[in-house]
Design a protein around this motif. Structure first.
Motif, PDB file in Angstrom:
ATOM      1  N   GLU A 169     -85.515 -56.293  -3.512  1.00 23.99           N
ATOM      2  CA  GLU A 169     -85.387 -55.154  -4.427  1.00 23.99           C
ATOM      3  C   GLU A 169     -84.658 -54.025  -3.707  1.00 23.99           C
ATOM      4  O   GLU A 169     -85.084 -53.580  -2.640  1.00 23.99           O
ATOM      5  N   ASN A 170     -83.552 -53.597  -4.301  1.00 27.07           N
ATOM      6  CA  ASN A 170     -82.747 -52.518  -3.706  1.00 27.07           C
ATOM      7  C   ASN A 170     -82.362 -52.832  -2.260  1.00 27.07           C
ATOM      8  O   ASN A 170     -82.372 -51.965  -1.380  1.00 27.07           O
ATOM      9  N   GLY A 171     -82.050 -54.110  -2.025  1.00 28.13           N
ATOM     10  CA  GLY A 171     -81.607 -54.530  -0.703  1.00 28.13           C
ATOM     11  C   GLY A 171     -82.711 -54.705   0.319  1.00 28.13           C
ATOM     12  O   GLY A 171     -82.441 -54.984   1.493  1.00 28.13           O
ATOM     13  N   VAL A 172     -83.979 -54.562  -0.110  1.00 19.78           N
ATOM     14  CA  VAL A 172     -85.119 -54.667   0.812  1.00 19.78           C
ATOM     15  C   VAL A 172     -85.952 -55.897   0.448  1.00 19.78           C
ATOM     16  O   VAL A 172     -86.292 -56.087  -0.720  1.00 19.78           O
ATOM     17  N   PRO A 173     -86.303 -56.738   1.440  1.00 20.74           N
ATOM     18  CA  PRO A 173     -87.148 -57.905   1.154  1.00 20.74           C
ATOM     19  C   PRO A 173     -88.493 -57.479   0.573  1.00 20.74           C
ATOM     20  O   PRO A 173     -89.095 -56.493   1.004  1.00 20.74           O
ATOM     21  N   VAL A 174     -88.957 -58.230  -0.426  1.00 21.53           N
ATOM     22  CA  VAL A 174     -90.219 -57.922  -1.103  1.00 21.53           C
ATOM     23  C   VAL A 174     -91.244 -59.009  -0.790  1.00 21.53           C
ATOM     24  O   VAL A 174     -90.912 -60.180  -0.667  1.00 21.53           O
ATOM     25  N   GLY A 175     -92.512 -58.593  -0.642  1.00 18.85           N
ATOM     26  CA  GLY A 175     -93.582 -59.556  -0.431  1.00 18.85           C
ATOM     27  C   GLY A 175     -93.768 -59.962   1.013  1.00 18.85           C
ATOM     28  O   GLY A 175     -94.314 -61.032   1.293  1.00 18.85           O
ATOM     29  N   THR A 176     -93.344 -59.112   1.937  1.00 17.83           N
ATOM     30  CA  THR A 176     -93.449 -59.449   3.358  1.00 17.83           C
ATOM     31  C   THR A 176     -94.450 -58.560   4.097  1.00 17.83           C
ATOM     32  O   THR A 176     -94.646 -58.717   5.292  1.00 17.83           O
ATOM     33  N   GLY A 177     -95.114 -57.656   3.371  1.00 16.86           N
ATOM     34  CA  GLY A 177     -95.994 -56.695   4.027  1.00 16.86           C
ATOM     35  C   GLY A 177     -97.472 -56.946   3.843  1.00 16.86           C
ATOM     36  O   GLY A 177     -98.290 -56.090   4.189  1.00 16.86           O
ATOM     37  N   GLY A 178     -97.831 -58.115   3.284  1.00 19.38           N
ATOM     38  CA  GLY A 178     -99.236 -58.441   3.112  1.00 19.38           C
ATOM     39  C   GLY A 178     -99.975 -57.494   2.178  1.00 19.38           C
ATOM     40  O   GLY A 178     -99.404 -56.927   1.242  1.00 19.38           O
ATOM     41  N   ILE A 179    -101.265 -57.298   2.442  1.00 21.79           N
ATOM     42  CA  ILE A 179    -102.120 -56.472   1.592  1.00 21.79           C
ATOM     43  C   ILE A 179    -101.614 -55.030   1.528  1.00 21.79           C
ATOM     44  O   ILE A 179    -101.661 -54.384   0.478  1.00 21.79           O
ATOM     45  N   LYS A 180    -101.121 -54.517   2.647  1.00 26.08           N
ATOM     46  CA  LYS A 180    -100.667 -53.121   2.677  1.00 26.08           C
ATOM     47  C   LYS A 180     -99.495 -52.899   1.711  1.00 26.08           C
ATOM     48  O   LYS A 180     -99.381 -51.832   1.106  1.00 26.08           O
ATOM     49  N   GLU A 181     -98.647 -53.884   1.552  1.00 26.98           N
ATOM     50  CA  GLU A 181     -97.539 -53.740   0.600  1.00 26.98           C
ATOM     51  C   GLU A 181     -98.061 -53.734  -0.836  1.00 26.98           C
ATOM     52  O   GLU A 181     -97.547 -52.993  -1.681  1.00 26.98           O
ATOM     53  N   ILE A 182     -99.072 -54.548  -1.103  1.00 27.41           N
ATOM     54  CA  ILE A 182     -99.677 -54.551  -2.433  1.00 27.41           C
ATOM     55  C   ILE A 182    -100.285 -53.183  -2.734  1.00 27.41           C
ATOM     56  O   ILE A 182    -100.120 -52.642  -3.838  1.00 27.41           O
ATOM     57  N   VAL A 183    -100.955 -52.599  -1.752  1.00 27.10           N
ATOM     58  CA  VAL A 183    -101.539 -51.263  -1.917  1.00 27.10           C
ATOM     59  C   VAL A 183    -100.442 -50.239  -2.207  1.00 27.10           C
ATOM     60  O   VAL A 183    -100.603 -49.361  -3.066  1.00 27.10           O
ATOM     61  N   SER A 184     -99.328 -50.357  -1.507  1.00 29.82           N
ATOM     62  CA  SER A 184     -98.204 -49.442  -1.728  1.00 29.82           C
ATOM     63  C   SER A 184     -97.680 -49.544  -3.154  1.00 29.82           C
ATOM     64  O   SER A 184     -97.358 -48.536  -3.786  1.00 29.82           O
ATOM     65  N   LYS A 185     -97.607 -50.789  -3.671  1.00 24.96           N
ATOM     66  CA  LYS A 185     -97.159 -51.002  -5.052  1.00 24.96           C
ATOM     67  C   LYS A 185     -98.128 -50.344  -6.043  1.00 24.96           C
ATOM     68  O   LYS A 185     -97.710 -49.705  -7.013  1.00 24.96           O
ATOM     69  N   ILE A 186     -99.414 -50.506  -5.788  1.00 26.50           N
ATOM     70  CA  ILE A 186    -100.421 -49.923  -6.673  1.00 26.50           C
ATOM     71  C   ILE A 186    -100.340 -48.400  -6.640  1.00 26.50           C
ATOM     72  O   ILE A 186    -100.397 -47.734  -7.684  1.00 26.50           O
ATOM     73  N   ASP A 187    -100.212 -47.838  -5.451  1.00 28.69           N
ATOM     74  CA  ASP A 187    -100.117 -46.383  -5.315  1.00 28.69           C
ATOM     75  C   ASP A 187     -98.913 -45.833  -6.083  1.00 28.69           C
ATOM     76  O   ASP A 187     -99.001 -44.794  -6.743  1.00 28.69           O
TER      77      ASP A 187
END
Length: 219
Positions: free
Chosen positions: A56-74
């Motif tokens: 997404e926007n040149g950045v790999p998605v789904g590589t940050g584990g739980i913390k990335e999911i939290v970031s999406k929710i926030d």
């Protein structure tokens, strides 16, 4: 003059039967496509689905584990103010594999630890933060796919990490689906806070959307 007799036909005469009454009631309960769409729109108004793969926007998605999911929710909460009451993660292994691969860490050495601590991470980073429940999907060991439909599965057969269920409050496992009648075992193999729950039950997968119902006709 005799009393007029109201014409009757087979349908009216049979209408008194229990089966026909039930069938007629089901027909009356059917909703139009428009009604079903409107109901779904209401139910899905606060549903959020996050893409956790690709770029997404040149950045790999789904590589940050739980913390990335939290970031999406926030980000979602900041955008529209909807706080989750339930978070579903589908599924644990791929979440862990992508995280480790992106960090150039050895899968064999780190996979078990990440899966064993997965529930605790979900509790601390998601459940406690938003005050919500978290459902985590995972898969059983590959050997379980070769088991017959009569085999009752258990959460301790989790793929890559038999101890994964240690920190979960509840664990549910589905068995192999029978090709003959679409039935399978459903086993609530861990129910920490609930006593007296039923043992394994046979369920059936129905329809195009794989709806799961109890197979009461199967012994």
């Amino acid at each position: 003059m005799g009393e007029a007799v109201k014409p009757r036909n087979a349908f009216i005469e049979a209408e008194g039967s229990k089966e026909l009454k039930q069938s007629n009631q089901r027909l009356r309960d059917l909703r139009s496509e428009k009604q079903r769409f409107e109901e779904l729109a209401v139910r899905m108004a606060n549903w959020r689905s996050f893409k956790m793969h690709g770029v997404e926007n040149g950045v790999p998605v789904g590589t940050g584990g739980i913390k990335e999911i939290v970031s999406k929710i926030d980000s979602s909460i900041a955008r529209d103010g909807v706080i989750p009451s339930l978070v579903v993660i589908d599924y644990a292994k791929v979440c862990v594999v992508r995280k480790l691969q992106f960090a150039n860490k050895d899968l064999d050495k780190n996979m078990r630890y990440e899966l064993t601590s997965f529930a605790d991470q979900c509790t601390q980073l998601i459940g406690a933060k938003y005050g919500c429940a978290v459902f985590v999907m995972h898969q059983l060991k590959g050997q379980c796919n070769s088991k017959p439909p009569s085999y009752v599965p258990h959460h301790s057969e989790a793929g890559e990490c038999s101890a994964m269920g240690e920190q979960f409050d509840y664990c549910f496992a589905y068995g192999v689906r029978s090709q003959e009648n679409n039935c399978m075992w459903f086993n609530a193999s861990k129910t920490r806070d609930s006593e007296g729950l039923r043992g394994p039950m046979i369920v059936r997968m129905e329809g195009a959307f794989s709806r799961i119902v109890e197979a009461t006709d199967v012994i």
